[in-house]
Design an enzyme around this catalytic site. Sequence first.
Site, PDB file in Angstrom:
ATOM      1  N   CYS A 193      66.120  89.176  37.886  1.00 49.96           N
ATOM      2  CA  CYS A 193      65.797  89.053  36.471  1.00 49.96           C
ATOM      3  C   CYS A 193      67.009  88.519  35.710  1.00 49.96           C
ATOM      4  CB  CYS A 193      65.391  90.411  35.915  1.00 49.96           C
ATOM      5  SG  CYS A 193      65.242  90.424  34.121  1.00 49.96           S
ATOM      6  N   ASP A 230      40.272  56.238  22.951  1.00 52.55           N
ATOM      7  CA  ASP A 230      41.227  55.963  24.016  1.00 52.55           C
ATOM      8  C   ASP A 230      40.478  55.941  25.344  1.00 52.55           C
ATOM      9  OD1 ASP A 230      43.604  55.420  25.145  1.00 52.55           O
ATOM     10  OD2 ASP A 230      44.453  57.427  24.913  1.00 52.55           O
ATOM     11  N   ALA A 285      12.770  70.750  33.190  1.00 50.28           N
ATOM     12  CA  ALA A 285      11.743  70.812  34.236  1.00 50.28           C
ATOM     13  C   ALA A 285      10.718  69.695  34.049  1.00 50.28           C
ATOM     14  CB  ALA A 285      11.054  72.173  34.209  1.00 50.28           C
ATOM     15  N   GLU A 286      10.305  69.483  32.793  1.00 48.97           N
ATOM     16  CA  GLU A 286       9.333  68.414  32.528  1.00 48.97           C
ATOM     17  C   GLU A 286       9.931  67.051  32.870  1.00 48.97           C
ATOM     18  OE1 GLU A 286       6.812  69.265  28.666  1.00 48.97           O
ATOM     19  OE2 GLU A 286       8.736  70.289  28.538  1.00 48.97           O
ATOM     20  N   TYR A 287      11.212  66.887  32.491  1.00 45.88           N
ATOM     21  CA  TYR A 287      11.892  65.630  32.773  1.00 45.88           C
ATOM     22  C   TYR A 287      11.967  65.395  34.280  1.00 45.88           C
ATOM     23  CZ  TYR A 287      15.623  62.142  32.922  1.00 45.88           C
ATOM     24  OH  TYR A 287      16.365  61.013  33.168  1.00 45.88           O
ATOM     25  N   GLU A 322      36.309  52.770  12.074  1.00 49.09           N
ATOM     26  CA  GLU A 322      35.712  53.462  13.219  1.00 49.09           C
ATOM     27  C   GLU A 322      36.817  54.103  14.057  1.00 49.09           C
ATOM     28  OE1 GLU A 322      32.913  50.577  15.260  1.00 49.09           O
ATOM     29  OE2 GLU A 322      33.681  49.344  13.633  1.00 49.09           O
ATOM     30  N   LEU A 374      43.965  44.019  19.241  1.00 49.77           N
ATOM     31  CA  LEU A 374      44.103  44.128  17.792  1.00 49.77           C
ATOM     32  C   LEU A 374      45.555  44.295  17.385  1.00 49.77           C
ATOM     33  CD1 LEU A 374      41.142  46.516  16.858  1.00 49.77           C
ATOM     34  CD2 LEU A 374      41.210  44.018  16.812  1.00 49.77           C
ATOM     35  N   LYS A 415      39.195  54.832  16.932  1.00 50.27           N
ATOM     36  CA  LYS A 415      39.618  53.985  18.048  1.00 50.27           C
ATOM     37  C   LYS A 415      39.722  54.882  19.277  1.00 50.27           C
ATOM     38  CE  LYS A 415      43.215  50.691  19.334  1.00 50.27           C
ATOM     39  NZ  LYS A 415      43.574  51.346  20.597  1.00 50.27           N
ATOM     40  N   TYR A 420      30.192  49.240  19.830  1.00 52.25           N
ATOM     41  CA  TYR A 420      30.622  49.004  18.448  1.00 52.25           C
ATOM     42  C   TYR A 420      30.675  47.541  18.025  1.00 52.25           C
ATOM     43  CZ  TYR A 420      34.967  48.632  21.112  1.00 52.25           C
ATOM     44  OH  TYR A 420      35.912  48.308  22.041  1.00 52.25           O
ATOM     45  N   CYS A 467      60.097  91.195  36.566  1.00 56.69           N
ATOM     46  CA  CYS A 467      61.269  92.048  36.725  1.00 56.69           C
ATOM     47  C   CYS A 467      60.744  93.462  36.910  1.00 56.69           C
ATOM     48  CB  CYS A 467      62.149  91.971  35.486  1.00 56.69           C
ATOM     49  SG  CYS A 467      63.394  93.273  35.466  1.00 56.69           S
ATOM     50  N   CYS A 524      64.928  97.423  32.089  1.00 54.25           N
ATOM     51  CA  CYS A 524      65.247  96.050  31.682  1.00 54.25           C
ATOM     52  C   CYS A 524      65.177  95.940  30.160  1.00 54.25           C
ATOM     53  CB  CYS A 524      64.250  95.085  32.318  1.00 54.25           C
ATOM     54  SG  CYS A 524      64.488  93.374  31.809  1.00 54.25           S
ATOM     55  N   LYS A 529      47.202  53.148  13.940  1.00 49.13           N
ATOM     56  CA  LYS A 529      47.523  54.082  15.025  1.00 49.13           C
ATOM     57  C   LYS A 529      47.885  55.452  14.468  1.00 49.13           C
ATOM     58  CE  LYS A 529      48.429  52.062  18.881  1.00 49.13           C
ATOM     59  NZ  LYS A 529      47.557  52.000  20.067  1.00 49.13           N
ATOM     60  N   CYS A 588      68.530  91.352  33.224  1.00 48.54           N
ATOM     61  CA  CYS A 588      69.179  92.589  33.662  1.00 48.54           C
ATOM     62  C   CYS A 588      69.692  92.523  35.093  1.00 48.54           C
ATOM     63  CB  CYS A 588      68.207  93.762  33.530  1.00 48.54           C
ATOM     64  SG  CYS A 588      66.873  93.707  34.733  1.00 48.54           S
TER      65      CYS A 588
END
Length: 671
Positions: free
Chosen positions: A410, A118, A35-37, A114, A84, A116, A228, A428, A433, A316, A413
């Site tokens: 089924c 995706d 709320a303040e924000y 670090e 890389l 990697k 990075y 079924c 069954c 990897k 059966c």
Amino acid sequence: MTRADAAQRLAELRERIHHHDYLYYVEARPEVSDAEYDALLRELKALEAEHPDLVTPDSPTQRVAGAPVDAFQPVEHRVAMLSLDNATTPDDLREFEARLSRAQPGQRVGYVCEPKIDGLGVALLYARGRFVRGATRGDGRVGEDISANLRTIRSVPMRLKPGPLAAVDELEVRGEVYMPRDEFERLNRGLEEAGEPTFANPRNAAAGAVRQKDPTVTARRPLDAFLYHLSWSPGLTFASHWEALEALRAAGFRTNPRAVRAESIDAVIAACARLEADRDALGYDADGVVVKVDALELQRRLGSTTHHPRWAIAFKFAARQATTVVKAIEVNVGKTGALTPVAKLEPVPLAGVVISNVSLHNEDEIRRKDVRVGDTVLIERAGDVIPYVVQVVAAKRPADSVEFKFPDRCPACGGVAFRPEGEVYWRCTNTACPAQLKERLRHFGSRRAMDIEHLGEAVVEQLVDRGRVRNFADLYELTAEEVADLERFAEKSAENLVGAVQSSKTRGLARLLNALGIPMVGERVAQQLAARFGSMERLQAATAAEVAEVHGIGERIAASVTTFFAEASNREVIARLAAVGVVMTEVGFTAGPRPFEGKTFVLTGSLPTLTRDAATDLIVRLGGRVSSAVSKKTDYVVAGDEAGKKEVDARRLGVPVLDEAAFLALARPAS
Ligand SMILES: [Zn+2]
């Protein structure tokens, strides 16, 4: 407020909002409430609206202000973004170190490891601390200007914190834009609900968002970024990559908290193993570890080939996706009768195990992915997640392939399979069954059903495995001698069980209906059906429309009930239950007089005191039935206000028309 005051206040507001954005999006430790924000942001917007000429490009309001574009402008990178070289085993990493020592003999090498991510590689340009431009990697030399979209990512600073980086005339920083996994799942759920195509993985979703032509769409896609690499910073010198990372962090960039320094290649190998073990807990998709030589002077001396820097390598993680061929699609029956399709695959190794089948879950899932026999499919296995089909490789589909048709019988059966409306599973409906017999017997004997004490799990297991009980009716033919034959069964407890089975015969229709395990018929619906129809015979003879008339039941349940009784083996079991003396009526139901027995009523208009449901309940309870249209077979029309056409039809056909009072008088002998 004077113009100078406004400019002053705007600068303050921008500063404070940037600060709170940083705390919230980068540090994840907000100091003010939402709320303040919001109040700060509202004040900024209002003041900017009064003084549009004072709006600066780095204002927080400008994050989503970009206009849609037809095409992205090309951007030449300050320094080429190379890819890389890869390592997949610890030996590859040792070989990497051996190459380094050959190139720089006698040099002690330290590393930084670090995750990697995706995602999508990006390059951000800042001029004296202000965000100027952001670009995709492109071909490594020329990328595309996606500044408007990158501005929408709240963890990408529009203005750097005061310090050495903010003072540089032109600074280029590289990083990875990605979509957090939980946000990805939320996005896909939303798309699915809206009937739009979903994304196969977070990377595709992030790529789609980053290259959106309309930044307002990107703003709704929850992206984040890790930075990075300080790729261009003339005049600034750092001794190590680690120091540069710390400088990035100090300037307000979000850097990866899982980055670690490693003093030797063995420490690198250990760090890679730790990250691989943790990959599912990262909250984002990472496909490996980037290992960099830490000392920047050494990096410079090592240089690059035309493709890769010599001072870095990507380790990897084990692959989690593979492609293989669907040899067959089989349908299994679960213990609750749900039919589950399974793709039988050409066996393929994946993340340490050989996968030879994957569940296709249900009919809708098969349709959505359009998986067919003969298809090549991309499968994935991530951590604890069971393997699943990501998608069909459309280009490899055989020309003669046909869409998979879900069976309506089924496979265990041959009984009728039924898919209740609104549910994803076919079931079924055969109570005998074999695939679901144990589960059904346990439910049959449970406390709120036939309440057969001593019919525990171990007993059911043995009775079914020995072939002694093949359906509910077999239970009632068990003798104490047979039961005493079972493992761990004393004579006394055998007698107890047989006694409990026999005394369950008088539970009544409602309990019996619940016990039969008709799809969608639980305790409450069973009671309503029993109250309405009174006997198994009448319920079995009822049409779906008649069952649907029962208050609170409706067409979906009615269809399930009539499908159940249409199955011959179910009727047979019920007939045998009746033959051994299981009570097929509802206690108390048959006791009262049934003045409406065999009579057909049509209700029309609104009655003064009775609701439509109450009138219907009364008619059925007293043996009558309710029809929707008036015909020669109608015995009575009960008409209220605004009865309309049905009343006219009744008079034309000579059917007696009753008002509520006359109707209640007719019912009175019963009450
Ligand atoms: Zn079956």
